[in-house]
Design a protein around this motif. Structure first.
Motif, PDB file in Angstrom:
ATOM      1  N   ILE A  57       0.817   9.656   2.964  1.00  0.00           N
ATOM      2  CA  ILE A  57       0.322   8.351   2.529  1.00  0.00           C
ATOM      3  C   ILE A  57       0.879   7.236   3.405  1.00  0.00           C
ATOM      4  O   ILE A  57       0.166   6.304   3.787  1.00  0.00           O
ATOM      5  N   ILE A  58       2.169   7.338   3.731  1.00  0.00           N
ATOM      6  CA  ILE A  58       2.799   6.334   4.599  1.00  0.00           C
ATOM      7  C   ILE A  58       2.101   6.290   5.967  1.00  0.00           C
ATOM      8  O   ILE A  58       1.818   5.211   6.503  1.00  0.00           O
ATOM      9  N   ILE A  59       1.809   7.457   6.523  1.00  0.00           N
ATOM     10  CA  ILE A  59       1.204   7.516   7.855  1.00  0.00           C
ATOM     11  C   ILE A  59      -0.243   7.048   7.825  1.00  0.00           C
ATOM     12  O   ILE A  59      -0.696   6.329   8.728  1.00  0.00           O
ATOM     13  N   SER A  60      -1.001   7.442   6.803  1.00  0.00           N
ATOM     14  CA  SER A  60      -2.403   6.994   6.721  1.00  0.00           C
ATOM     15  C   SER A  60      -2.475   5.478   6.536  1.00  0.00           C
ATOM     16  O   SER A  60      -3.367   4.828   7.099  1.00  0.00           O
ATOM     17  N   ASN A  61      -1.546   4.910   5.783  1.00  0.00           N
ATOM     18  CA  ASN A  61      -1.503   3.451   5.651  1.00  0.00           C
ATOM     19  C   ASN A  61      -1.113   2.779   6.963  1.00  0.00           C
ATOM     20  O   ASN A  61      -1.501   1.633   7.217  1.00  0.00           O
ATOM     21  N   LEU A  62      -0.356   3.487   7.787  1.00  0.00           N
ATOM     22  CA  LEU A  62       0.008   2.940   9.092  1.00  0.00           C
ATOM     23  C   LEU A  62      -1.228   2.774   9.978  1.00  0.00           C
ATOM     24  O   LEU A  62      -1.322   1.811  10.746  1.00  0.00           O
ATOM     25  N   LEU A  91       9.029   0.316  10.563  1.00  0.00           N
ATOM     26  CA  LEU A  91       9.879   1.377  10.020  1.00  0.00           C
ATOM     27  C   LEU A  91      10.561   0.934   8.726  1.00  0.00           C
ATOM     28  O   LEU A  91      10.642   1.706   7.754  1.00  0.00           O
ATOM     29  N   LEU A  92      11.038  -0.304   8.694  1.00  0.00           N
ATOM     30  CA  LEU A  92      11.695  -0.820   7.497  1.00  0.00           C
ATOM     31  C   LEU A  92      10.717  -0.910   6.327  1.00  0.00           C
ATOM     32  O   LEU A  92      11.047  -0.533   5.194  1.00  0.00           O
ATOM     33  N   MET A  93       9.519  -1.399   6.597  1.00  0.00           N
ATOM     34  CA  MET A  93       8.524  -1.494   5.522  1.00  0.00           C
ATOM     35  C   MET A  93       8.133  -0.118   5.009  1.00  0.00           C
ATOM     36  O   MET A  93       8.010   0.100   3.792  1.00  0.00           O
ATOM     37  N   ALA A  94       7.934   0.832   5.928  1.00  0.00           N
ATOM     38  CA  ALA A  94       7.564   2.188   5.520  1.00  0.00           C
ATOM     39  C   ALA A  94       8.674   2.822   4.697  1.00  0.00           C
ATOM     40  O   ALA A  94       8.418   3.451   3.659  1.00  0.00           O
ATOM     41  N   GLY A  95       9.921   2.662   5.141  1.00  0.00           N
ATOM     42  CA  GLY A  95      11.042   3.247   4.425  1.00  0.00           C
ATOM     43  C   GLY A  95      11.233   2.652   3.037  1.00  0.00           C
ATOM     44  O   GLY A  95      11.468   3.380   2.062  1.00  0.00           O
ATOM     45  N   LEU A  96      11.104   1.337   2.934  1.00  0.00           N
ATOM     46  CA  LEU A  96      11.251   0.690   1.630  1.00  0.00           C
ATOM     47  C   LEU A  96      10.105   1.079   0.696  1.00  0.00           C
ATOM     48  O   LEU A  96      10.312   1.351  -0.489  1.00  0.00           O
ATOM     49  N   GLY A  97       8.881   1.099   1.228  1.00  0.00           N
ATOM     50  CA  GLY A  97       7.735   1.496   0.412  1.00  0.00           C
ATOM     51  C   GLY A  97       7.856   2.929  -0.063  1.00  0.00           C
ATOM     52  O   GLY A  97       7.571   3.239  -1.237  1.00  0.00           O
ATOM     53  N   LEU A  98       8.286   3.820   0.833  1.00  0.00           N
ATOM     54  CA  LEU A  98       8.453   5.227   0.467  1.00  0.00           C
ATOM     55  C   LEU A  98       9.576   5.397  -0.553  1.00  0.00           C
ATOM     56  O   LEU A  98       9.415   6.116  -1.549  1.00  0.00           O
ATOM     57  N   GLY A  99      10.713   4.751  -0.316  1.00  0.00           N
ATOM     58  CA  GLY A  99      11.850   4.893  -1.217  1.00  0.00           C
ATOM     59  C   GLY A  99      11.543   4.424  -2.625  1.00  0.00           C
ATOM     60  O   GLY A  99      11.743   5.145  -3.606  1.00  0.00           O
ATOM     61  N   PHE A 100      11.040   3.191  -2.747  1.00  0.00           N
ATOM     62  CA  PHE A 100      10.701   2.675  -4.074  1.00  0.00           C
ATOM     63  C   PHE A 100       9.571   3.480  -4.698  1.00  0.00           C
ATOM     64  O   PHE A 100       9.564   3.736  -5.910  1.00  0.00           O
ATOM     65  N   GLY A 101       8.610   3.901  -3.887  1.00  0.00           N
ATOM     66  CA  GLY A 101       7.462   4.638  -4.412  1.00  0.00           C
ATOM     67  C   GLY A 101       7.832   5.967  -5.019  1.00  0.00           C
ATOM     68  O   GLY A 101       7.375   6.313  -6.112  1.00  0.00           O
ATOM     69  N   ILE A 102       8.673   6.736  -4.333  1.00  0.00           N
ATOM     70  CA  ILE A 102       9.008   8.058  -4.866  1.00  0.00           C
ATOM     71  C   ILE A 102       9.983   7.966  -6.037  1.00  0.00           C
ATOM     72  O   ILE A 102      10.020   8.853  -6.888  1.00  0.00           O
ATOM     73  N   ILE A 103      10.762   6.880  -6.107  1.00  0.00           N
ATOM     74  CA  ILE A 103      11.592   6.676  -7.298  1.00  0.00           C
ATOM     75  C   ILE A 103      10.696   6.444  -8.514  1.00  0.00           C
ATOM     76  O   ILE A 103      10.873   7.049  -9.580  1.00  0.00           O
ATOM     77  N   ALA A 106       0.834  -1.209   0.000  1.00  0.00           N
ATOM     78  CA  ALA A 106       0.000   0.000   0.000  1.00  0.00           C
ATOM     79  C   ALA A 106       0.862   1.250   0.000  1.00  0.00           C
ATOM     80  O   ALA A 106       0.545   2.246  -0.669  1.00  0.00           O
ATOM     81  N   CYS A 107       1.968   1.227   0.744  1.00  0.00           N
ATOM     82  CA  CYS A 107       2.883   2.373   0.763  1.00  0.00           C
ATOM     83  C   CYS A 107       3.531   2.568  -0.597  1.00  0.00           C
ATOM     84  O   CYS A 107       3.643   3.694  -1.088  1.00  0.00           O
ATOM     85  N   LEU A 108       3.958   1.481  -1.221  1.00  0.00           N
ATOM     86  CA  LEU A 108       4.637   1.583  -2.506  1.00  0.00           C
ATOM     87  C   LEU A 108       3.684   2.084  -3.596  1.00  0.00           C
ATOM     88  O   LEU A 108       3.997   3.035  -4.324  1.00  0.00           O
ATOM     89  N   THR A 109       2.524   1.451  -3.721  1.00  0.00           N
ATOM     90  CA  THR A 109       1.596   1.840  -4.783  1.00  0.00           C
ATOM     91  C   THR A 109       1.021   3.235  -4.542  1.00  0.00           C
ATOM     92  O   THR A 109       0.781   3.982  -5.490  1.00  0.00           O
ATOM     93  N   GLY A 110       0.807   3.591  -3.269  1.00  0.00           N
ATOM     94  CA  GLY A 110       0.258   4.909  -2.974  1.00  0.00           C
ATOM     95  C   GLY A 110       1.217   6.039  -3.293  1.00  0.00           C
ATOM     96  O   GLY A 110       0.830   7.060  -3.868  1.00  0.00           O
ATOM     97  N   THR A 111       2.485   5.867  -2.940  1.00  0.00           N
ATOM     98  CA  THR A 111       3.475   6.926  -3.179  1.00  0.00           C
ATOM     99  C   THR A 111       3.977   6.942  -4.613  1.00  0.00           C
ATOM    100  O   THR A 111       4.525   7.947  -5.067  1.00  0.00           O
ATOM    101  N   SER A 112       3.797   5.854  -5.343  1.00  0.00           N
ATOM    102  CA  SER A 112       4.306   5.788  -6.720  1.00  0.00           C
ATOM    103  C   SER A 112       3.532   6.680  -7.678  1.00  0.00           C
ATOM    104  O   SER A 112       3.967   6.891  -8.821  1.00  0.00           O
TER     105      SER A 112
END
Length: 290
Positions: free
Chosen positions: A136-141, A179-191, A106-112
Protein backbone atom coordinates in the motif's frame (compact mmCIF):
# COMPACT_ATOMS: atom_id res chain seq x y z
CA UNK A 1 5.43 -18.44 11.80
CA UNK A 2 8.27 -18.90 9.35
CA UNK A 3 7.65 -20.24 5.86
CA UNK A 4 9.59 -23.28 4.78
CA UNK A 5 9.77 -25.30 1.60
CA UNK A 6 10.52 -28.90 0.75
CA UNK A 7 13.02 -30.11 -1.84
CA UNK A 8 11.98 -33.13 -3.87
CA UNK A 9 14.57 -35.89 -4.32
CA UNK A 10 14.41 -39.14 -6.24
CA UNK A 11 13.92 -41.38 -3.22
CA UNK A 12 12.86 -39.32 -0.23
CA UNK A 13 11.58 -35.89 0.65
CA UNK A 14 14.09 -33.74 2.48
CA UNK A 15 13.18 -30.57 4.34
CA UNK A 16 15.41 -27.53 4.09
CA UNK A 17 13.92 -25.86 7.16
CA UNK A 18 11.74 -26.70 10.12
CA UNK A 19 8.53 -24.87 11.03
CA UNK A 20 8.69 -23.30 14.47
CA UNK A 21 6.58 -20.75 16.30
CA UNK A 22 7.87 -17.30 17.11
CA UNK A 23 8.20 -16.68 20.82
CA UNK A 24 10.45 -13.62 21.00
CA UNK A 25 8.70 -10.24 20.78
CA UNK A 26 11.58 -8.78 18.77
CA UNK A 27 11.55 -11.55 16.15
CA UNK A 28 10.42 -9.29 13.29
CA UNK A 29 11.43 -11.68 10.48
CA UNK A 30 12.09 -8.88 8.00
CA UNK A 31 14.13 -11.29 5.86
CA UNK A 32 10.87 -13.09 5.04
CA UNK A 33 9.45 -9.84 3.71
CA UNK A 34 12.41 -9.46 1.37
CA UNK A 35 11.96 -13.02 0.09
CA UNK A 36 8.38 -12.16 -0.83
CA UNK A 37 9.29 -8.98 -2.73
CA UNK A 38 7.75 -10.39 -5.92
CA UNK A 39 4.43 -10.66 -4.10
CA UNK A 40 4.78 -7.04 -3.00
CA UNK A 41 5.18 -6.06 -6.65
CA UNK A 42 2.02 -7.98 -7.56
CA UNK A 43 0.01 -6.30 -4.80
CA UNK A 44 1.34 -2.88 -5.83
CA UNK A 45 0.19 -3.45 -9.39
CA UNK A 46 -3.18 -4.72 -8.18
CA UNK A 47 -3.76 -1.73 -5.90
CA UNK A 48 -2.66 0.85 -8.46
CA UNK A 49 -4.59 -0.62 -11.41
CA UNK A 50 -7.78 -1.49 -9.55
CA UNK A 51 -8.10 1.81 -7.69
CA UNK A 52 -9.86 3.60 -10.53
CA UNK A 53 -10.78 0.61 -12.65
CA UNK A 54 -14.11 0.96 -14.47
CA UNK A 55 -14.15 4.71 -13.91
CA UNK A 56 -14.66 7.26 -16.66
CA UNK A 57 -11.65 9.46 -15.86
CA UNK A 58 -9.36 6.70 -14.57
CA UNK A 59 -5.87 7.91 -13.52
CA UNK A 60 -6.96 11.53 -13.99
CA UNK A 61 -8.45 11.28 -10.49
CA UNK A 62 -4.90 11.37 -9.15
CA UNK A 63 -4.71 14.92 -10.51
CA UNK A 64 -8.31 16.02 -10.05
CA UNK A 65 -8.31 15.43 -6.29
CA UNK A 66 -5.44 17.82 -5.35
CA UNK A 67 -6.56 20.23 -8.09
CA UNK A 68 -10.09 20.66 -6.74
CA UNK A 69 -9.06 20.51 -3.07
CA UNK A 70 -6.44 23.23 -3.54
CA UNK A 71 -8.96 25.35 -5.45
CA UNK A 72 -11.49 25.05 -2.60
CA UNK A 73 -8.79 25.95 -0.06
CA UNK A 74 -7.81 28.98 -2.13
CA UNK A 75 -11.38 30.28 -2.22
CA UNK A 76 -12.29 29.54 1.42
CA UNK A 77 -9.06 29.99 3.35
CA UNK A 78 -7.26 32.34 0.98
CA UNK A 79 -9.98 34.70 -0.24
CA UNK A 80 -12.70 34.45 2.41
CA UNK A 81 -10.78 33.70 5.63
CA UNK A 82 -7.70 35.53 4.26
CA UNK A 83 -5.18 33.29 5.97
CA UNK A 84 -1.57 34.32 5.24
CA UNK A 85 0.62 32.21 2.96
CA UNK A 86 4.05 33.75 3.67
CA UNK A 87 3.78 35.87 0.53
CA UNK A 88 3.53 32.82 -1.74
CA UNK A 89 0.90 32.36 -4.47
CA UNK A 90 -2.12 31.02 -2.64
CA UNK A 91 -2.93 28.17 -5.00
CA UNK A 92 0.67 26.93 -5.09
CA UNK A 93 0.89 27.17 -1.30
CA UNK A 94 -2.21 25.02 -0.80
CA UNK A 95 -1.26 22.61 -3.57
CA UNK A 96 2.13 21.95 -1.98
CA UNK A 97 0.47 21.14 1.34
CA UNK A 98 -2.19 18.93 -0.24
CA UNK A 99 0.30 16.88 -2.26
CA UNK A 100 2.49 16.16 0.76
CA UNK A 101 -0.33 15.60 3.23
CA UNK A 102 -2.23 13.49 0.70
CA UNK A 103 0.56 10.91 0.55
CA UNK A 104 0.81 10.61 4.32
CA UNK A 105 -2.95 10.37 4.87
CA UNK A 106 -3.33 7.80 2.07
CA UNK A 107 -0.62 5.64 3.64
CA UNK A 108 -2.16 5.89 7.10
CA UNK A 109 -5.77 5.21 6.09
CA UNK A 110 -4.77 2.46 3.65
CA UNK A 111 -2.64 0.50 6.11
CA UNK A 112 -5.01 1.03 9.04
CA UNK A 113 -7.46 -1.47 7.55
CA UNK A 114 -4.93 -4.21 6.76
CA UNK A 115 -6.24 -7.02 8.97
CA UNK A 116 -9.97 -6.40 8.48
CA UNK A 117 -9.85 -5.84 4.71
CA UNK A 118 -7.59 -8.83 4.03
CA UNK A 119 -8.90 -11.34 6.55
CA UNK A 120 -10.09 -13.62 3.74
CA UNK A 121 -6.74 -14.01 2.04
CA UNK A 122 -4.84 -14.07 5.35
CA UNK A 123 -6.89 -17.06 6.46
CA UNK A 124 -6.16 -19.08 3.31
CA UNK A 125 -2.50 -18.71 2.45
CA UNK A 126 0.72 -17.86 4.23
CA UNK A 127 2.92 -14.90 3.46
CA UNK A 128 4.49 -12.27 5.74
CA UNK A 129 1.61 -10.04 6.73
CA UNK A 130 3.79 -6.93 6.47
CA UNK A 131 3.79 -7.48 2.71
CA UNK A 132 0.28 -6.06 2.50
CA UNK A 133 0.83 -2.66 4.21
CA UNK A 134 4.18 -2.26 2.43
CA UNK A 135 2.48 -2.74 -0.93
CA UNK A 136 0.00 0.00 0.00
CA UNK A 137 2.85 2.38 0.85
CA UNK A 138 4.53 1.73 -2.51
CA UNK A 139 1.34 2.00 -4.59
CA UNK A 140 0.57 5.32 -2.90
CA UNK A 141 4.09 6.43 -3.79
CA UNK A 142 3.22 6.01 -7.46
CA UNK A 143 0.19 8.23 -6.93
CA UNK A 144 2.37 10.78 -5.16
CA UNK A 145 4.80 10.80 -8.09
CA UNK A 146 1.97 11.71 -10.47
CA UNK A 147 0.74 14.47 -8.18
CA UNK A 148 4.25 15.80 -7.65
CA UNK A 149 4.75 16.14 -11.43
CA UNK A 150 1.39 17.96 -11.49
CA UNK A 151 2.70 20.28 -8.76
CA UNK A 152 5.86 20.97 -10.78
CA UNK A 153 3.70 21.97 -13.74
CA UNK A 154 1.97 24.65 -11.68
CA UNK A 155 5.29 25.59 -10.13
CA UNK A 156 6.74 26.28 -13.58
CA UNK A 157 3.65 28.28 -14.55
CA UNK A 158 3.87 30.57 -11.52
CA UNK A 159 7.63 30.90 -11.89
CA UNK A 160 7.29 32.08 -15.48
CA UNK A 161 4.66 34.56 -14.30
CA UNK A 162 7.26 36.12 -12.01
CA UNK A 163 5.92 34.83 -8.68
CA UNK A 164 8.16 35.19 -5.63
CA UNK A 165 9.17 31.53 -5.45
CA UNK A 166 12.58 29.89 -5.65
CA UNK A 167 14.31 26.55 -5.30
CA UNK A 168 16.67 26.18 -2.35
CA UNK A 169 19.06 23.50 -1.14
CA UNK A 170 16.26 22.03 0.98
CA UNK A 171 14.71 20.64 -2.22
CA UNK A 172 17.37 17.92 -2.17
CA UNK A 173 15.82 16.53 1.01
CA UNK A 174 12.74 15.37 -0.92
CA UNK A 175 13.69 11.64 -0.81
CA UNK A 176 14.14 11.96 2.96
CA UNK A 177 10.78 13.69 3.31
CA UNK A 178 9.06 10.93 1.35
CA UNK A 179 10.72 8.29 3.52
CA UNK A 180 9.59 10.06 6.69
CA UNK A 181 6.01 10.34 5.49
CA UNK A 182 5.93 6.70 4.40
CA UNK A 183 7.40 5.53 7.70
CA UNK A 184 5.01 7.58 9.82
CA UNK A 185 2.00 6.52 7.74
CA UNK A 186 3.02 2.87 7.92
CA UNK A 187 3.79 2.97 11.65
CA UNK A 188 0.56 4.65 12.71
CA UNK A 189 -1.44 2.61 10.20
CA UNK A 190 -0.34 -0.81 11.38
CA UNK A 191 -0.80 0.18 15.02
CA UNK A 192 -4.40 1.14 14.27
CA UNK A 193 -4.86 -1.97 12.13
CA UNK A 194 -3.70 -4.16 14.99
CA UNK A 195 -6.09 -2.46 17.42
CA UNK A 196 -9.09 -2.71 15.09
CA UNK A 197 -9.01 -6.51 15.31
CA UNK A 198 -10.56 -6.05 18.77
CA UNK A 199 -11.97 -2.53 18.67
CA UNK A 200 -13.86 -2.08 15.40
CA UNK A 201 -14.91 1.46 16.31
CA UNK A 202 -11.43 2.65 15.41
CA UNK A 203 -12.18 2.02 11.73
CA UNK A 204 -14.78 4.80 11.81
CA UNK A 205 -12.58 7.17 13.75
CA UNK A 206 -9.58 7.00 11.41
CA UNK A 207 -10.95 9.19 8.62
CA UNK A 208 -12.32 11.71 11.13
CA UNK A 209 -9.07 11.71 13.07
CA UNK A 210 -6.94 12.23 9.97
CA UNK A 211 -9.10 15.21 8.98
CA UNK A 212 -8.60 16.77 12.41
CA UNK A 213 -4.88 16.05 12.23
CA UNK A 214 -4.67 17.96 8.97
CA UNK A 215 -5.93 21.12 10.66
CA UNK A 216 -3.25 20.69 13.33
CA UNK A 217 -0.66 20.56 10.53
CA UNK A 218 0.44 23.63 8.50
CA UNK A 219 -1.31 22.50 5.32
CA UNK A 220 -3.59 25.53 4.99
CA UNK A 221 -1.48 28.00 6.97
CA UNK A 222 2.24 28.59 7.62
CA UNK A 223 3.79 28.03 11.04
CA UNK A 224 4.70 31.72 11.14
CA UNK A 225 0.99 32.60 11.35
CA UNK A 226 0.38 30.54 14.50
CA UNK A 227 0.21 32.54 17.75
CA UNK A 228 3.17 31.93 20.02
CA UNK A 229 1.12 30.22 22.72
CA UNK A 230 -0.11 27.58 20.26
CA UNK A 231 3.09 26.88 18.37
CA UNK A 232 3.88 23.98 20.67
CA UNK A 233 1.02 22.10 18.96
CA UNK A 234 2.76 22.43 15.62
CA UNK A 235 6.13 21.67 17.21
CA UNK A 236 5.10 18.25 18.54
CA UNK A 237 3.44 17.30 15.25
CA UNK A 238 5.97 15.12 13.35
CA UNK A 239 4.43 16.06 9.98
CA UNK A 240 5.00 19.79 10.49
CA UNK A 241 8.78 19.76 9.75
CA UNK A 242 8.16 17.67 6.62
CA UNK A 243 5.70 20.09 5.03
CA UNK A 244 7.65 23.16 6.13
CA UNK A 245 10.87 21.73 4.68
CA UNK A 246 9.13 20.90 1.40
CA UNK A 247 7.89 24.47 1.08
CA UNK A 248 11.31 25.84 2.04
CA UNK A 249 12.91 23.72 -0.66
CA UNK A 250 10.53 24.34 -3.55
CA UNK A 251 8.88 27.64 -2.69
CA UNK A 252 11.61 29.39 -0.73
CA UNK A 253 9.47 30.04 2.35
CA UNK A 254 9.13 27.82 5.39
CA UNK A 255 10.57 27.05 8.78
CA UNK A 256 13.08 24.31 7.87
CA UNK A 257 15.86 23.00 10.09
CA UNK A 258 17.81 19.77 10.51
CA UNK A 259 16.85 19.66 14.18
CA UNK A 260 13.16 19.56 13.27
CA UNK A 261 13.76 16.85 10.67
CA UNK A 262 15.75 14.85 13.23
CA UNK A 263 12.74 15.03 15.56
CA UNK A 264 10.46 13.70 12.79
CA UNK A 265 12.96 10.92 12.00
CA UNK A 266 13.22 9.89 15.65
CA UNK A 267 9.46 9.92 15.98
CA UNK A 268 9.15 7.78 12.86
CA UNK A 269 11.61 5.14 14.11
CA UNK A 270 9.81 4.86 17.44
CA UNK A 271 6.37 4.58 15.84
CA UNK A 272 7.64 2.12 13.21
CA UNK A 273 9.27 -0.11 15.82
CA UNK A 274 6.21 -0.13 18.08
CA UNK A 275 3.94 -0.70 15.11
CA UNK A 276 5.90 -3.65 13.67
CA UNK A 277 6.21 -5.33 17.08
CA UNK A 278 2.47 -5.01 17.79
CA UNK A 279 1.62 -6.04 14.23
CA UNK A 280 3.69 -9.21 14.49
CA UNK A 281 2.14 -10.16 17.82
CA UNK A 282 -1.43 -9.57 16.64
CA UNK A 283 -1.01 -11.46 13.36
CA UNK A 284 -0.63 -14.75 15.27
CA UNK A 285 -4.15 -14.71 16.68
CA UNK A 286 -6.10 -12.01 14.80
CA UNK A 287 -7.89 -14.56 12.59
CA UNK A 288 -9.72 -15.82 15.69
CA UNK A 289 -11.20 -12.39 16.45
CA UNK A 290 -11.75 -10.88 13.00
Amino acid sequence: MTRYKMNQTTDTDSWDLIITSRKKWYDLQLADVWRYRDLIALFVRRDFVSRYKQTILGPLWFIIQPLITSLVFTVIFGNIARLPTDGLPQYLFYLSGNVMWGYFSACLTGTSDTFIANAGIFGKVYFPRLVMPLSIIISNLLSFAIQFVFFLGFYLFFYLQGAAIQLTEWAFTLPLLILLMAGLGLGFGIIISSMTTKYRDLRYLVTFGVSLWMYATPVIYPVSSIPEKWRWVAAINPITPIIETFRAGFLGAGNASWANLAYSAGFMFVVMFIGVVIFNRVEKTFIDTV
